[in-house]
Motif scaffolding. Structure first.
Motif, short mmCIF file in Angstrom:
data_model
loop_
_atom_site.label_atom_id
_atom_site.label_comp_id
_atom_site.label_asym_id
_atom_site.label_seq_id
_atom_site.Cartn_x
_atom_site.Cartn_y
_atom_site.Cartn_z
N GLU A 67 0.83 -1.21 0.00
CA GLU A 67 0.00 0.00 0.00
C GLU A 67 0.86 1.26 0.00
OE1 GLU A 67 -2.32 -0.60 3.48
OE2 GLU A 67 -3.55 -2.21 2.61
N LEU A 68 1.88 1.29 0.85
CA LEU A 68 2.75 2.46 0.93
C LEU A 68 3.60 2.61 -0.33
CD1 LEU A 68 3.93 2.06 4.63
CD2 LEU A 68 2.34 3.79 3.75
N ALA A 69 4.06 1.49 -0.88
CA ALA A 69 4.90 1.54 -2.07
C ALA A 69 4.14 2.05 -3.28
CB ALA A 69 5.49 0.16 -2.36
N GLN A 70 2.84 1.72 -3.36
CA GLN A 70 2.04 2.23 -4.47
C GLN A 70 1.96 3.75 -4.43
OE1 GLN A 70 -1.43 -0.54 -5.87
NE2 GLN A 70 -1.35 -0.67 -3.66
N GLU A 71 1.84 4.31 -3.22
CA GLU A 71 1.82 5.76 -3.09
C GLU A 71 3.16 6.36 -3.52
OE1 GLU A 71 0.75 6.76 0.89
OE2 GLU A 71 -1.08 5.53 0.88
N MET A 72 4.26 5.72 -3.12
CA MET A 72 5.59 6.18 -3.53
C MET A 72 5.74 6.14 -5.04
SD MET A 72 7.95 4.23 -0.70
CE MET A 72 9.44 4.78 -1.53
N GLU A 73 5.27 5.06 -5.63
CA GLU A 73 5.38 4.89 -7.07
C GLU A 73 4.59 5.98 -7.80
OE1 GLU A 73 4.96 1.10 -10.04
OE2 GLU A 73 3.19 1.62 -8.85
N GLU A 74 3.38 6.24 -7.33
CA GLU A 74 2.57 7.27 -7.97
C GLU A 74 3.24 8.64 -7.86
OE1 GLU A 74 -0.01 9.54 -9.93
OE2 GLU A 74 0.11 7.34 -9.99
N ASN A 75 3.82 8.94 -6.70
CA ASN A 75 4.52 10.22 -6.53
C ASN A 75 5.73 10.32 -7.45
OD1 ASN A 75 2.76 11.24 -4.60
ND2 ASN A 75 3.88 10.31 -2.90
N ALA A 76 6.45 9.20 -7.62
CA ALA A 76 7.61 9.20 -8.51
C ALA A 76 7.18 9.47 -9.95
CB ALA A 76 8.34 7.87 -8.41
N TYR A 77 6.09 8.82 -10.37
CA TYR A 77 5.60 9.05 -11.72
C TYR A 77 5.06 10.47 -11.88
CZ TYR A 77 6.03 4.10 -12.91
OH TYR A 77 6.50 2.85 -13.19
N ALA A 78 4.46 11.02 -10.82
CA ALA A 78 3.96 12.40 -10.88
C ALA A 78 5.11 13.37 -11.10
CB ALA A 78 3.21 12.74 -9.59
N ILE A 79 6.25 13.15 -10.43
CA ILE A 79 7.43 13.99 -10.63
C ILE A 79 7.90 13.88 -12.08
CG2 ILE A 79 9.86 14.29 -10.02
CD1 ILE A 79 9.08 13.38 -7.16
N GLU A 80 7.94 12.67 -12.58
CA GLU A 80 8.38 12.44 -13.95
C GLU A 80 7.47 13.16 -14.94
OE1 GLU A 80 8.11 8.46 -16.31
OE2 GLU A 80 9.99 8.41 -15.19
N PRO A 129 -3.72 -6.48 -25.77
CA PRO A 129 -5.14 -6.66 -25.47
C PRO A 129 -5.50 -6.30 -24.04
CG PRO A 129 -4.04 -8.77 -25.47
CD PRO A 129 -3.01 -7.76 -25.89
N ARG A 130 -4.51 -6.34 -23.14
CA ARG A 130 -4.80 -6.12 -21.71
C ARG A 130 -5.01 -4.65 -21.41
NH1 ARG A 130 -0.38 -4.38 -18.47
NH2 ARG A 130 1.46 -3.96 -19.74
N GLN A 131 -5.65 -4.38 -20.28
CA GLN A 131 -5.79 -3.02 -19.79
C GLN A 131 -4.48 -2.60 -19.14
OE1 GLN A 131 -8.64 -0.97 -20.16
NE2 GLN A 131 -9.13 -2.65 -21.56
N ILE A 132 -3.89 -1.51 -19.62
CA ILE A 132 -2.62 -1.05 -19.08
C ILE A 132 -2.87 0.14 -18.15
CG2 ILE A 132 -1.26 -1.92 -20.99
CD1 ILE A 132 -1.89 1.78 -20.80
N SER A 133 -1.84 0.47 -17.34
CA SER A 133 -1.97 1.58 -16.39
C SER A 133 -1.22 2.80 -16.90
CB SER A 133 -1.41 1.16 -15.02
OG SER A 133 -1.36 2.28 -14.16
N LEU A 134 -1.95 3.87 -17.14
CA LEU A 134 -1.32 5.13 -17.52
C LEU A 134 -0.65 5.78 -16.32
CD1 LEU A 134 -4.08 6.56 -19.90
CD2 LEU A 134 -1.94 5.43 -20.53
N SER A 135 -1.18 5.56 -15.14
CA SER A 135 -0.58 6.13 -13.93
C SER A 135 0.82 5.59 -13.70
CB SER A 135 -1.46 5.84 -12.70
OG SER A 135 -2.69 6.51 -12.80
N ARG A 136 1.05 4.33 -14.07
CA ARG A 136 2.36 3.72 -13.89
C ARG A 136 3.24 3.88 -15.12
NH1 ARG A 136 -0.87 -0.46 -11.58
NH2 ARG A 136 -0.42 -1.89 -13.28
#
Length: 290
Positions: A67-80, A129-136
């Motif tokens: 749970e915490l790592a997902q928040e870190m990952e999202e913040n890292a991608y937001a910076i990018e 064909p799969r659903q991909i994540s734009l957030s990641r």
């Protein structure tokens, strides 16, 4: 502190639930995933994952770290994304994910024109064909046949992809609907709307074969293996296929374009979005209702 690469491998295992699936998503081998996960657990001095014979299960500590790592990952991608928008001119690479049939039978035909018009933008196209994540950042832009639901995305409907029944002009039962045998999806795609439509049209008639992708359906129909439900924009241009009349309803899927809200004003992303909007909305095959 822990190594972020180790954490990235843990995130993939936690999301997918198997080492082999995580390895495929990260484009590494099974041993690398196992080594990275063990290294992270050693760094944290905590067991994060229970290794089961065919899957993985998060421990209580692993669930909280996930749970915490997902928040870190999202913040890292937001910076990018912020840096991309702040610093990028009309140049660079834009990644596009789209259904394989749209890539192989439609988008590739327009890539030369795009390159001539926008030589500074490198378009990286992936047929998935799969659903991909734009957030990641699995892609910058996605075309999908199901409306994307990620909260951070901006979505627009571009058109509709119509389907109908087709068979080879040499199919022995072409004019005898009672003897038709159908080309359908395998069990892994049982929840696809196309599968439900096909089985409803078949109404108990035999299944000739099960194939997991639309390209295989097209090839099997061309070879005379049976009747297939195919995108009209592909099958109508094939001189060896015939559209066959049937009593059931026709079928269509909406074509959706999605982009992360932080990237939608990035110049090169806007350029690709405008390109997709133009080539799809100006194509009669995608504006005709099913």
């Amino acid at each position: 502190m822990f190594d972020w690469e180790n954490m990235r491998h843990f995130l993939a295992v936690a999301r997918i639930g198997t080492f082999s699936g995580a390895a495929r998503s990260l484009k590494v081998d099974h041993a690398t995933v196992s080594r990275r996960l063990s290294a992270l657990e050693d760094e944290m001095k905590t067991r994060l994952v229970e290794r089961l014979p065919r899957s993985c299960k998060l421990t209580q500590a692993g669930q909280r770290v996930f749970e915490l790592a997902q928040e870190m990952e999202e913040n890292a991608y937001a910076i990018e994304r912020f840096l991309d928008v702040s610093l990028s001119p009309l140049s660079g690479k834009v990644s596009l994910s789209a259904p394989p049939v749209l890539v192989a039978s439609f988008l590739v035909k327009h890539l030369a024109d795009f390159r001539i018009a926008h030589p500074g933008v490198q378009l990286s196209v992936s047929g998935e064909p799969r659903q991909i994540s734009l957030s990641r950042r699995e892609a910058d832009i996605a075309l999908r046949l199901i409306r994307p639901t990620e909260a951070t995305t901006v979505v627009r409907k571009l058109g509709r992809m119509s389907f109908d029944l087709y068979a080879s002009k040499d199919y022995p039962h072409l004019h005898n609907p009672a003897a038709w045998e159908f080309i359908v999806y395998d069990a892994g795609f049982a929840d696809r709307p196309q599968q439900a439509w096909l089985m409803n049209v078949a109404r108990g008639r035999p299944v000739a074969c099960e194939i997991g992708d639309i390209t295989g359906h097209l090839a099997a129909a061309q070879a005379g293996a049976g009747v297939a439900g195919l995108p009209c924009f592909v099958a109508d241009t094939d001189p060896n296929l015939r559209r066959v009349a049937h009593d059931g309803e026709r079928f269509a899927r909406d074509i959706w374009m999605a982009v992360h809200r932080d990237l939608r004003r990035l110049p090169q992303v806007q350029t690709v979005m405008n390109f997709l909007l133009k080539i799809i909305t100006e194509n009669a095959a995608f504006t005709t209702s099913a």
